[in-house]
Write a protein that holds these residues in place. Structure first.
Motif, mmCIF file in Angstrom:
data_model
loop_
_atom_site.group_PDB
_atom_site.id
_atom_site.type_symbol
_atom_site.label_atom_id
_atom_site.label_comp_id
_atom_site.label_asym_id
_atom_site.label_seq_id
_atom_site.Cartn_x
_atom_site.Cartn_y
_atom_site.Cartn_z
ATOM 1 N N ASP A 241 38.544 33.636 50.808
ATOM 2 C CA ASP A 241 39.938 33.324 51.124
ATOM 3 C C ASP A 241 40.740 32.842 49.920
ATOM 4 O O ASP A 241 41.945 33.058 49.856
ATOM 5 C CB ASP A 241 39.981 32.252 52.213
ATOM 6 C CG ASP A 241 39.339 32.724 53.509
ATOM 7 O OD1 ASP A 241 40.027 33.409 54.283
ATOM 8 O OD2 ASP A 241 38.152 32.414 53.731
ATOM 9 N N ARG A 242 40.074 32.178 48.977
ATOM 10 C CA ARG A 242 40.775 31.641 47.812
ATOM 11 C C ARG A 242 39.911 31.846 46.578
ATOM 12 O O ARG A 242 38.723 31.503 46.585
ATOM 13 C CB ARG A 242 41.074 30.145 47.985
ATOM 14 C CG ARG A 242 41.986 29.830 49.172
ATOM 15 C CD ARG A 242 42.092 28.334 49.428
ATOM 16 N NE ARG A 242 42.704 28.086 50.733
ATOM 17 C CZ ARG A 242 44.006 27.877 50.934
ATOM 18 N NH1 ARG A 242 44.835 27.844 49.894
ATOM 19 N NH2 ARG A 242 44.481 27.671 52.150
ATOM 20 N N VAL A 243 40.511 32.394 45.532
ATOM 21 C CA VAL A 243 39.835 32.538 44.243
ATOM 22 C C VAL A 243 40.569 31.649 43.250
ATOM 23 O O VAL A 243 41.765 31.822 43.004
ATOM 24 C CB VAL A 243 39.828 34.002 43.762
ATOM 25 C CG1 VAL A 243 39.129 34.104 42.408
ATOM 26 C CG2 VAL A 243 39.138 34.893 44.792
ATOM 27 N N LEU A 244 39.865 30.676 42.704
ATOM 28 C CA LEU A 244 40.443 29.657 41.835
ATOM 29 C C LEU A 244 39.847 29.789 40.438
ATOM 30 O O LEU A 244 38.690 30.167 40.288
ATOM 31 C CB LEU A 244 40.152 28.264 42.411
ATOM 32 C CG LEU A 244 40.451 28.102 43.918
ATOM 33 C CD1 LEU A 244 39.946 26.758 44.414
ATOM 34 C CD2 LEU A 244 41.935 28.257 44.196
ATOM 35 N N ARG A 245 40.619 29.443 39.436
ATOM 36 C CA ARG A 245 40.196 29.650 38.052
ATOM 37 C C ARG A 245 39.550 28.385 37.487
ATOM 38 O O ARG A 245 40.134 27.307 37.551
ATOM 39 C CB ARG A 245 41.395 30.057 37.192
ATOM 40 C CG ARG A 245 41.064 30.338 35.729
ATOM 41 C CD ARG A 245 42.255 30.961 35.011
ATOM 42 N NE ARG A 245 43.435 30.125 35.112
ATOM 43 C CZ ARG A 245 43.700 29.099 34.282
ATOM 44 N NH1 ARG A 245 42.863 28.784 33.318
ATOM 45 N NH2 ARG A 245 44.807 28.403 34.440
ATOM 46 N N LEU A 246 38.340 28.521 36.949
ATOM 47 C CA LEU A 246 37.674 27.401 36.295
ATOM 48 C C LEU A 246 38.571 26.851 35.195
ATOM 49 O O LEU A 246 39.108 27.598 34.379
ATOM 50 C CB LEU A 246 36.335 27.840 35.702
ATOM 51 C CG LEU A 246 35.506 26.731 35.041
ATOM 52 C CD1 LEU A 246 34.998 25.746 36.088
ATOM 53 C CD2 LEU A 246 34.331 27.319 34.258
ATOM 54 N N GLY A 247 38.719 25.533 35.179
ATOM 55 C CA GLY A 247 39.600 24.888 34.213
ATOM 56 C C GLY A 247 41.014 24.705 34.717
ATOM 57 O O GLY A 247 41.816 24.021 34.081
ATOM 58 N N GLY A 248 41.334 25.298 35.858
ATOM 59 C CA GLY A 248 42.663 25.147 36.428
ATOM 60 C C GLY A 248 42.873 23.764 37.019
ATOM 61 O O GLY A 248 41.922 23.047 37.362
#
Length: 687
Positions: A568-575
């Protein structure tokens, strides 16, 4: 001083095991004739093996002097099986026999085998926990016709979640997407980072479809990260290094595992037995010789297609059942060993599924109590339970000071008169009982909008505390006394380069800036936005439990139930992202795995109610800037704004409602943290 305390020494109080009858005698109540041991103590301590350690196997005492961890490995093994046990029922004055799924391993208390032992770890350790699932493979909930992902199922399959730990969600770490079937043994490996915050966490099963049933069975235990790091200039430390007596031992610690176990007995038709009989609103009963169990969602269906009797889960069920919240497996227990003027650290863990708790401490009334009160002690209705509290307890909560939320040390001690806990919450509070006597532990009133059950909740008794003679507080308020004692501890234990700073902070407002778990997230750090909405669609039967997003007008969009095959959600490492969230129907404790979040503001309309204003009466007062991993999202007029960092770990995990039967029925999403691609996006995944 009450008679019960004047006739026994402190040592005797610490050694003896109080009974229901003895507690009644302490309060001047007539005895019911029952003699059921309900002496409260911390949960059992897991005997964790540390090969190569001079200490060998460690059943760690919280009062032991601080010993820095050198890293290395720690091991614990547990079987998962049925246990036969007893739960005291104050309504009858007798013990009910129960048969529950439970963790069994070194350190479990045979008298309360459904209470999982407390696991204590150090930052920098690698913890290996082996689960051996010995539940029956003959699981009717897991067969044909039970293959819908959001229909509760597979009650004998399981996995493990280290709730709140900042560890990898992948592989054999905190991976709640694994499934351990009956007959399977599996070893989890948690690499606790050296900079992991010290605090109060917990562990429990998390297999979608069986989570609520297994946690309700008692499969839950405290998991404590013990802190040994002193603060220094430019580097925060663990508040554990401050909370020490003159001899270096830690403040007395109470680990309070609050559980709500909805065991039931059934008649020949499969209907839950109640008193009065065949009354869906009647309190649940087990006849003599019967054993209460937790084996199903839903009620059996009659020939007309309608449910027969009450469900074992669902909204309003816990209150209607007449069951009692237990503390470390005990019902209305008595804590002993407290002394007036001795600071205690209470680690509160809401390991229940449904009912919210508002925990406070009140002195008992010194006057003689009428004989009729004994009937109220065995009350089952909310009105009778409230009447007992009013007659026995003086109605005024003493001060407690909030130290940490969900394991994360606050930037200051916050004075309050109650700790409101929703499912999944933890709160550490410092308590000092000012005078000797018997104190009530009261679960106080809450409005319907302030509870996970969305029902008005009236006050009821959770337990008692015997407080013996001690130095007292010298007439100081709790805040002034804590300031005095913590300044003395800082002068004694803090390094010279930071000691005066710590002392000045405490003196200026019980500030704890040298012990904060995380650096605050500033607006300029934010790299992206997320929105989230909870909704229950009641236009269909059964109701549809959904999570989605919000549009610019805060209306729900893309609302849908959980799909295990969908990310459902793809989040960026370091964000670093800011989340805006609402509930569109009822209230839901939001929990996200891996990375905690900081509360930025909680808006009622346009007013932020999370601040520290002295006249702020909101249930969300004094939460601004606090770090948590679980937050009750309630009220359609409220908007919750949070910020979080995606640090260190990549992989797939979940966010969900911590009313666990909501989660089992679809109120959950899959989340993926992925590597950046170097162009502002994320790198393609192999999934």
């Amino acid at each position: 001083m009450p008679k019960a305390l004047s006739q026994v020494s402190k040592g005797t109080i610490l050694r003896r095991r109080l009974t229901f009858a003895a507690t009644a005698a302490c309060l001047g109540l007539p005895s019911s004739g029952a003699a059921v041991e309900q002496f409260a103590d911390n949960p059992p301590t897991a005997t964790v093996e540390r090969p190569g350690s001079a200490a060998g196997p460690m059943a760690m005492s919280p009062e032991a002097p601080l010993v820095p961890s050198a890293g290395g490995e720690a091991f614990w093994a547990a079987t998962i099986d049925y246990v036969d046990a007893k739960i005291f029922n104050p309504r009858t004055g007798m013990e009910d026999k129960v048969r529950l799924r439970a963790y069994q391993g070194p350190g479990v208390d045979p008298d309360y085998p459904f209470v999982a032992p407390t696991i204590s770890l150090f930052p920098g350790e690698t913890f290996r926990i082996t689960l051996d699932n010995r539940l029956s493979a003959d699981d009717s909930s897991c067969g044909e016709g039970h293959n819908k992902s959001n229909e509760p199922h597979c009650f004998n399959s399981t996995n493990l979640h280290a709730h709140g730990l900042w560890v990898s969600p992948s592989g054999n770490s905190d991976n709640v997407l694994l499934r351990i079937n009956p007959g399977v043994k599996f070893q989890y490996e948690y690499n606790i980072p050296a900079d992991h915050p010290a605090g109060t966490y917990w562990y429990h099963p998390h297999l979608h479809g069986s989570t609520a049933l297994q946690v309700s069975s008692g499969m839950a235990g405290a998991l404590i990260i013990r802190g040994t790091r002193l603060p220094s200039v430019g580097q925060t430390g663990d508040v554990d290094t401050l909370l020490r007596h003159e001899d270096g031992t830690a403040f007395h610690e109470r680990v309070v595992l609050l559980q709500q176990i909805p065991y039931a007995c059934y008649d020949a038709s499969g209907r839950i037995k109640t008193d009065p009989p065949v009354d869906d609103a009647g309190a649940w009963v087990c006849d003599q010789g019967e054993t209460g169990t937790i084996e199903r969602y839903g009620a059996p269906v009659g020939s007309d297609g309608q449910p027969i009797g009450p469900d074992q889960f669902g909204n309003g069920i816990w209150k209607a059942s007449g069951r009692y919240t237990t503390i470390n497996g005990r019902t209305i227990p008595t804590f002993a060993g407290a002394t007036a003027g001795r600071i205690e650290r209470w680690r509160l863990i809401h390991a229940g599924v449904r009912d919210s708790i508002s925990l406070g401490f009140q002195k008992t009334r010194p006057a003689e109590i009428a004989s009729a009160v004994s009937a109220a002690y065995t009350a089952s209705t909310p009105e009778e339970r409230a009447a007992f509290v009013d007659q026995v307890c003086d109605g005024t909560n003493i001060a407690q000071h909030a130290l940490a939320e969900d394991g994360h040390t606050r930037d200051r001690l916050v004075e309050q008169t109650k700790s409101t806990l929703h499912p999944g919450y933890r709160e550490d509070v410092l308590v000092v009982f000012p005078t000797p006597g018997i104190y009530c532990i009261v679960d106080g009133d809450l409005p319907a909008t302030g509870t996970a059950s969305q029902q008005v909740k009236s006050r009821q008794l959770l337990g008692f505390i015997e407080v013996g003679q001690g130095p007292g507080t010298g007439g100081l308020s709790a805040a002034a006394y804590l300031k005095q004692e913590l300044i003395s501890a800082a002068a004694r234990f803090m390094p010279p380069d930071i000691g005066q700073t710590v002392i000045a902070d405490i003196d200026q407002g019980l500030l704890l800036s040298a012990f904060q778990s995380h650096r605050a997230i500033e607006p300029q750090e934010v790299t992206g936005k997320q929105t989230l909405a909870f909704r229950i669609d009641t236009s269909v039967s059964p109701p549809n439990f959904q999570i989605g997003s919000l549009d610019e007008k805060d209306a729900g969009v893309d609302l849908r139930p959980y799909d295990p095959a969908r990310v459902d959600r793809v989040l960026r490492l370091g964000g670093v992202e800011e989340w805006r969230m609402k509930s569109l129907f009822a209230g839901h404790p939001f929990h996200i795995h891996v990375n905690p979040f900081q509360i930025v503001e909680i808006l009622e309309g346009t007013k932020d109610v999370s601040g520290f204003e002295p006249d702020n009466k909101s249930p969300y007062a004094r939460l601004k800037g606090v770090w948590k991993d679980t937050l009750f999202i309630s009220g359609s007029n409220r908007t919750f704004v949070l910020r979080t960092r995606y640090q260190r770990y990549i992989g797939d995990f979940v966010l969900h409602c911590h009313i666990l039967d909501h989660e089992d029925q679809g109120m959950m999403q899959n989340v993926r943290i992925a590597l950046p691609d170097g162009h502002g996006g994320v790198a393609p995944s192999h999934h």
